[in-house]
Design a protein around this motif. Structure first.
Motif, PDB file in Angstrom:
ATOM      1  N   LEU A 139       0.788  -8.929  25.717  1.00  0.00           N
ATOM      2  CA  LEU A 139      -0.670  -8.996  25.822  1.00  0.00           C
ATOM      3  C   LEU A 139      -1.024 -10.004  26.907  1.00  0.00           C
ATOM      4  N   THR A 140      -1.715  -9.544  27.939  1.00  0.00           N
ATOM      5  CA  THR A 140      -2.146 -10.416  29.041  1.00  0.00           C
ATOM      6  C   THR A 140      -3.666 -10.474  29.086  1.00  0.00           C
ATOM      7  N   THR A 141      -4.197 -11.691  29.235  1.00  0.00           N
ATOM      8  CA  THR A 141      -5.653 -11.884  29.284  1.00  0.00           C
ATOM      9  C   THR A 141      -6.021 -12.853  30.390  1.00  0.00           C
ATOM     10  N   ALA A 142      -7.051 -12.504  31.149  1.00  0.00           N
ATOM     11  CA  ALA A 142      -7.660 -13.419  32.119  1.00  0.00           C
ATOM     12  C   ALA A 142      -9.054 -13.759  31.598  1.00  0.00           C
ATOM     13  N   LEU A 150     -14.760 -18.209  32.507  1.00  0.00           N
ATOM     14  CA  LEU A 150     -15.598 -18.977  31.599  1.00  0.00           C
ATOM     15  C   LEU A 150     -16.573 -19.865  32.369  1.00  0.00           C
ATOM     16  N   GLY A 151     -17.829 -19.826  31.987  1.00  0.00           N
ATOM     17  CA  GLY A 151     -18.844 -20.630  32.654  1.00  0.00           C
ATOM     18  C   GLY A 151     -19.472 -19.948  33.845  1.00  0.00           C
ATOM     19  N   ALA A 152     -19.023 -18.748  34.160  1.00  0.00           N
ATOM     20  CA  ALA A 152     -19.581 -17.962  35.269  1.00  0.00           C
ATOM     21  C   ALA A 152     -19.595 -16.504  34.836  1.00  0.00           C
ATOM     22  N   ARG A 153     -20.550 -15.763  35.313  1.00  0.00           N
ATOM     23  CA  ARG A 153     -20.682 -14.371  34.885  1.00  0.00           C
ATOM     24  C   ARG A 153     -20.618 -13.454  36.102  1.00  0.00           C
ATOM     25  N   PRO A 154     -19.661 -12.520  36.112  1.00  0.00           N
ATOM     26  CA  PRO A 154     -19.612 -11.571  37.227  1.00  0.00           C
ATOM     27  C   PRO A 154     -20.829 -10.657  37.193  1.00  0.00           C
ATOM     28  N   GLY A 155     -21.106 -10.039  38.307  1.00  0.00           N
ATOM     29  CA  GLY A 155     -22.263  -9.168  38.375  1.00  0.00           C
ATOM     30  C   GLY A 155     -22.204  -8.045  37.363  1.00  0.00           C
ATOM     31  N   GLN A 156     -21.020  -7.495  37.164  1.00  0.00           N
ATOM     32  CA  GLN A 156     -20.846  -6.426  36.199  1.00  0.00           C
ATOM     33  C   GLN A 156     -19.370  -6.291  35.870  1.00  0.00           C
ATOM     34  N   ALA A 157     -19.078  -5.691  34.728  1.00  0.00           N
ATOM     35  CA  ALA A 157     -17.691  -5.416  34.379  1.00  0.00           C
ATOM     36  C   ALA A 157     -17.197  -4.255  35.233  1.00  0.00           C
ATOM     37  N   VAL A 158     -15.973  -4.387  35.733  1.00  0.00           N
ATOM     38  CA  VAL A 158     -15.395  -3.343  36.572  1.00  0.00           C
ATOM     39  C   VAL A 158     -14.068  -2.929  35.938  1.00  0.00           C
ATOM     40  N   GLY A 159     -13.952  -1.673  35.552  1.00  0.00           N
ATOM     41  CA  GLY A 159     -12.709  -1.195  34.967  1.00  0.00           C
ATOM     42  C   GLY A 159     -12.691  -1.348  33.458  1.00  0.00           C
ATOM     43  N   VAL A 160     -11.817  -0.597  32.839  1.00  0.00           N
ATOM     44  CA  VAL A 160     -11.762  -0.575  31.377  1.00  0.00           C
ATOM     45  C   VAL A 160     -11.177  -1.856  30.810  1.00  0.00           C
ATOM     46  N   GLN A 161     -10.491  -2.652  31.628  1.00  0.00           N
ATOM     47  CA  GLN A 161      -9.871  -3.870  31.114  1.00  0.00           C
ATOM     48  C   GLN A 161     -10.857  -5.023  30.952  1.00  0.00           C
ATOM     49  N   GLU A 162     -12.028  -4.932  31.586  1.00  0.00           N
ATOM     50  CA  GLU A 162     -12.960  -6.060  31.610  1.00  0.00           C
ATOM     51  C   GLU A 162     -14.060  -5.932  30.557  1.00  0.00           C
ATOM     52  N   ALA A 190     -16.480 -13.665  31.062  1.00  0.00           N
ATOM     53  CA  ALA A 190     -15.918 -12.336  30.912  1.00  0.00           C
ATOM     54  C   ALA A 190     -14.429 -12.478  30.657  1.00  0.00           C
ATOM     55  N   LEU A 191     -13.819 -11.413  30.186  1.00  0.00           N
ATOM     56  CA  LEU A 191     -12.370 -11.407  30.044  1.00  0.00           C
ATOM     57  C   LEU A 191     -11.823 -10.056  30.468  1.00  0.00           C
ATOM     58  N   ALA A 192     -10.603 -10.074  30.978  1.00  0.00           N
ATOM     59  CA  ALA A 192      -9.879  -8.854  31.329  1.00  0.00           C
ATOM     60  C   ALA A 192      -8.591  -8.871  30.533  1.00  0.00           C
ATOM     61  N   ARG A 193      -8.273  -7.770  29.871  1.00  0.00           N
ATOM     62  CA  ARG A 193      -7.130  -7.761  28.946  1.00  0.00           C
ATOM     63  C   ARG A 193      -6.366  -6.455  29.053  1.00  0.00           C
ATOM     64  N   SER A 194      -5.042  -6.573  28.874  1.00  0.00           N
ATOM     65  CA  SER A 194      -4.192  -5.391  28.897  1.00  0.00           C
ATOM     66  C   SER A 194      -2.997  -5.604  27.975  1.00  0.00           C
ATOM     67  N   ALA A 250      -0.044  -6.681  35.861  1.00  0.00           N
ATOM     68  CA  ALA A 250      -0.535  -5.863  36.975  1.00  0.00           C
ATOM     69  C   ALA A 250      -1.879  -5.222  36.649  1.00  0.00           C
ATOM     70  N   ALA A 251      -2.079  -4.898  35.361  1.00  0.00           N
ATOM     71  CA  ALA A 251      -3.311  -4.223  34.963  1.00  0.00           C
ATOM     72  C   ALA A 251      -4.538  -5.116  35.101  1.00  0.00           C
ATOM     73  N   VAL A 252      -4.361  -6.445  34.989  1.00  0.00           N
ATOM     74  CA  VAL A 252      -5.508  -7.356  35.103  1.00  0.00           C
ATOM     75  C   VAL A 252      -5.489  -8.118  36.430  1.00  0.00           C
ATOM     76  N   ALA A 253      -4.532  -7.792  37.301  1.00  0.00           N
ATOM     77  CA  ALA A 253      -4.397  -8.517  38.567  1.00  0.00           C
ATOM     78  C   ALA A 253      -5.650  -8.411  39.430  1.00  0.00           C
ATOM     79  N   GLY A 254      -6.266  -7.225  39.451  1.00  0.00           N
ATOM     80  CA  GLY A 254      -7.468  -7.060  40.263  1.00  0.00           C
ATOM     81  C   GLY A 254      -8.597  -7.951  39.801  1.00  0.00           C
ATOM     82  N   SER A 255      -8.778  -8.047  38.489  1.00  0.00           N
ATOM     83  CA  SER A 255      -9.824  -8.921  37.939  1.00  0.00           C
ATOM     84  C   SER A 255      -9.530 -10.370  38.277  1.00  0.00           C
ATOM     85  N   TRP A 256      -8.267 -10.782  38.084  1.00  0.00           N
ATOM     86  CA  TRP A 256      -7.894 -12.168  38.367  1.00  0.00           C
ATOM     87  C   TRP A 256      -8.143 -12.517  39.829  1.00  0.00           C
TER      88      TRP A 256
END
Length: 243
Positions: A180-183, A186-198, A206-210, A220-226
């Protein structure tokens, strides 16, 4: 460990470490600092109780680096615990990409993460939990809790209880996977969630998880979000060799 700004430059203190980890400065320049968390010996063994306290002062940019992962070994009927207490003051920024946390078969681990943000503080944290080594079918019991507060108000409260292998393998939990990988942003909000992991949090974050069978697949699944979130935490000054 404390990183505070004194006279326009970061000063690191409380670096003596403890039985398990030894913080090593990698670079300091202006308001930015980089510190490695180096293991003092093999851990976690039965009876180990690792506790970290990290304080990031106002206007300080701190990055924590883990050169190697942590392995919780067969406790032979015992148990071990890992706890991190992090405080980031107004205007402070923490980037912490943790190495894989491996729970081997026979281990019994409690893992706690608590983060407190004040004012305009931000944190970007990456963690990978691995149940069992490559030749093991699974790991020992693990309970991992995460508590994040922003100005005293709960931002994220999570209790991941993987002590029961049947429940841990349920479709809504690991679903037969062991990583289980999570990014966490915290304390900042992206404009919108992108992808099913976010997933956007109710507050600023926000969090991104796979989940996956192997660590490299989950990461690799959360690398783009990170990478996208990491770009917003760019080092403001670069580093120079620590003295």
């Amino acid at each position: 460990m404390t990183a505070e700004r004194v006279g326009g430059r970061v000063r690191l203190s409380d670096l003596s470490g403890g039985t398990y980890l030894s913080p090593r400065p990698l670079g300091v320049r202006g308001a930015a600092a980089r510190v490695a968390l180096v293991g003092a010996y093999a851990l976690l063994l039965a009876g180990d109780d690792l506790r970290m306290e990290v304080t990031v002062g106002p206007g300080v940019w701190l990055e924590l680096v883990e050169p190697s992962g942590i392995v919780a070994y067969d406790a032979r009927g015992g148990a071990a615990s890992w706890q991190a207490d992090v405080r980031v003051a107004d205007g402070g920024c923490l980037v912490w990409r943790g190495a894989p946390f491996v729970v081997t078969a026979g281990a019994d681990v409690t893992r706690r993460t608590r983060i407190e943000l004040s004012g305009g503080a931000r944190a970007l944290v990456h963690e990978t939990l691995v149940l069992g080594r490559s030749y093991e079918t699974g790991g020992g019991p693990l309970r991992s809790t995460t508590r994040v507060a922003a100005d005293g108000r709960p931002l994220l409260v999570e209790d991941l209880d993987l002590r029961d292998p049947v429940l841990a393998g349920a479709p809504g939990v690991l679903g037969g996977n062991r990583v289980l990988t999570t990014a966490f942003l915290l304390g900042a909000r992206p404009g919108q969630a992108v992808g099913v992991q976010e997933t956007l949090l109710h507050g600023p974050g926000a969090l991104a998880r796979s989940v996956a069978a192997h660590a490299h697949e989950a990461e690799a699944a959360v690398a783009g979000s990170w990478e996208r979130w990491r770009a917003g935490f760019a080092d403001p000054a670069g580093y120079e060799d620590a003295v």
